[in-house]
Design a protein around this motif. Sequence first.
Motif, short mmCIF file in Angstrom:
data_model
loop_
_atom_site.label_atom_id
_atom_site.label_comp_id
_atom_site.label_asym_id
_atom_site.label_seq_id
_atom_site.Cartn_x
_atom_site.Cartn_y
_atom_site.Cartn_z
N PHE A 59 0.86 -1.18 0.00
CA PHE A 59 0.00 0.00 0.00
C PHE A 59 0.89 1.23 0.00
O PHE A 59 1.86 1.29 0.77
CB PHE A 59 -0.89 0.02 1.23
CG PHE A 59 -1.88 -1.12 1.31
CD1 PHE A 59 -3.12 -1.01 0.71
CD2 PHE A 59 -1.54 -2.30 1.96
CE1 PHE A 59 -4.03 -2.06 0.78
CE2 PHE A 59 -2.44 -3.34 2.03
CZ PHE A 59 -3.69 -3.23 1.44
N SER A 60 0.59 2.18 -0.84
CA SER A 60 1.37 3.42 -0.83
C SER A 60 1.05 4.17 0.45
O SER A 60 -0.03 4.05 1.03
CB SER A 60 1.03 4.28 -2.05
OG SER A 60 -0.31 4.73 -1.99
N SER A 61 2.03 4.97 0.91
CA SER A 61 1.86 5.68 2.17
C SER A 61 0.65 6.60 2.15
O SER A 61 0.02 6.83 3.18
CB SER A 61 3.14 6.45 2.51
OG SER A 61 3.43 7.39 1.49
N GLY A 62 0.34 7.13 0.98
CA GLY A 62 -0.80 8.03 0.88
C GLY A 62 -2.15 7.34 0.91
O GLY A 62 -3.18 8.01 1.01
N ALA A 63 -2.14 6.01 0.83
CA ALA A 63 -3.40 5.26 0.78
C ALA A 63 -3.76 4.63 2.11
O ALA A 63 -4.75 3.90 2.19
CB ALA A 63 -3.31 4.17 -0.29
N VAL A 64 -2.95 4.88 3.14
CA VAL A 64 -3.21 4.26 4.44
C VAL A 64 -3.34 5.33 5.51
O VAL A 64 -2.90 6.46 5.36
CB VAL A 64 -2.09 3.28 4.82
CG1 VAL A 64 -1.83 2.29 3.70
CG2 VAL A 64 -0.81 4.01 5.21
N LYS A 65 -3.96 4.94 6.60
CA LYS A 65 -4.02 5.75 7.81
C LYS A 65 -3.29 5.00 8.91
O LYS A 65 -3.67 3.89 9.28
CB LYS A 65 -5.47 6.00 8.23
CG LYS A 65 -5.65 6.58 9.63
CD LYS A 65 -5.08 7.99 9.74
CE LYS A 65 -5.37 8.59 11.12
NZ LYS A 65 -4.58 7.94 12.20
N LEU A 66 -2.19 5.58 9.40
CA LEU A 66 -1.45 4.93 10.47
C LEU A 66 -2.24 4.98 11.77
O LEU A 66 -2.85 5.99 12.12
CB LEU A 66 -0.09 5.59 10.67
CG LEU A 66 0.99 5.33 9.62
CD1 LEU A 66 2.26 6.09 9.97
CD2 LEU A 66 1.28 3.84 9.50
N CYS A 67 -2.19 3.87 12.49
CA CYS A 67 -2.67 3.81 13.86
C CYS A 67 -1.44 3.81 14.77
O CYS A 67 -0.30 3.72 14.30
CB CYS A 67 -3.46 2.53 14.10
SG CYS A 67 -4.82 2.26 12.94
N ALA A 68 -1.65 3.91 16.07
CA ALA A 68 -0.52 3.67 16.97
C ALA A 68 -0.01 2.26 16.72
O ALA A 68 -0.80 1.35 16.44
CB ALA A 68 -0.96 3.83 18.42
#
Length: 294
Positions: free
Chosen positions: A64-73
Amino acid sequence: MKLVTFLAEGKELVGVRSEDGRYYYPISALGLNYRDMNELVDCITDTERGRLAAGVANGCAEKFSSGAVKLCAPIPIPKQDLICLGENYMDHAKESFRYQNTAFDGERPHAAYFGKRVNRAVTDGDSICSHAGFTERLDYEAELAVVIGKDADNVSEADALDYVFGYMAANDVSARDIQYRYAHPYFGKSLNGFAVLGPWLVTADEIPGIPALRIQSWVNGEARQDGNTSQMIFQIPHIISELSHGFTLKAGSIILTGTPAGVGMGFTPPRFLQPGDLVECCVEGLGSLKNRVE
């Protein structure tokens, strides 16, 4: 390696970050089937670590490209309360005593341990709840977080670092009025959204030996804290060894190791956070956490 928990295509996944930061590879694509980061920390083998390292080095078909994800803790729901150290940097101890209008003799013979309840940790880009109407003295604390990788019981200082799985940056958000209203800091440290962790979990092999990392914070772009983890009064081997002689430190335990001087209560007059403020906490080599107060 930089291990992450992220949201993609409606699912919360555990993954590994590419070296250039452009992609996140789900561990399932690399042959690992752990449900969450707690299970990975508990159970990962050396062979599986090798698979993850190979995925980082060689890439992975599923990504997944970094722009397509939402990081969680990295560890969104810790298995236990976080273990925290208070006043573990001498200059912060001085400012803390000054804020409490209490004389400080400069002696710190014993570490000050306390717990921090975390229902769900937040990470870079998430908002920090101001809890308006409940606290008027919201504060920040940039810290180094240590994640224990295997059960530690009666561990010597010489062996203590062998029990470290990895490290994270942290912001130990605090409500100072609530913290000092009671006989113990637990409540004022444990409001919802007060544990900011991440943005990723860096495995211990990337930070060999006792960490000596620059630790900084800014509020609305203004520099506030600038210290180094080498300045901790009680270093990580001592902390792990001492705690493990009293109780077993379970794999997945998270320890916040204290903060350097420059927090809001340390100014004269104090400079507490307000809704709209942007707080950034950074630990060298571990990443940066930027969060707006809402």
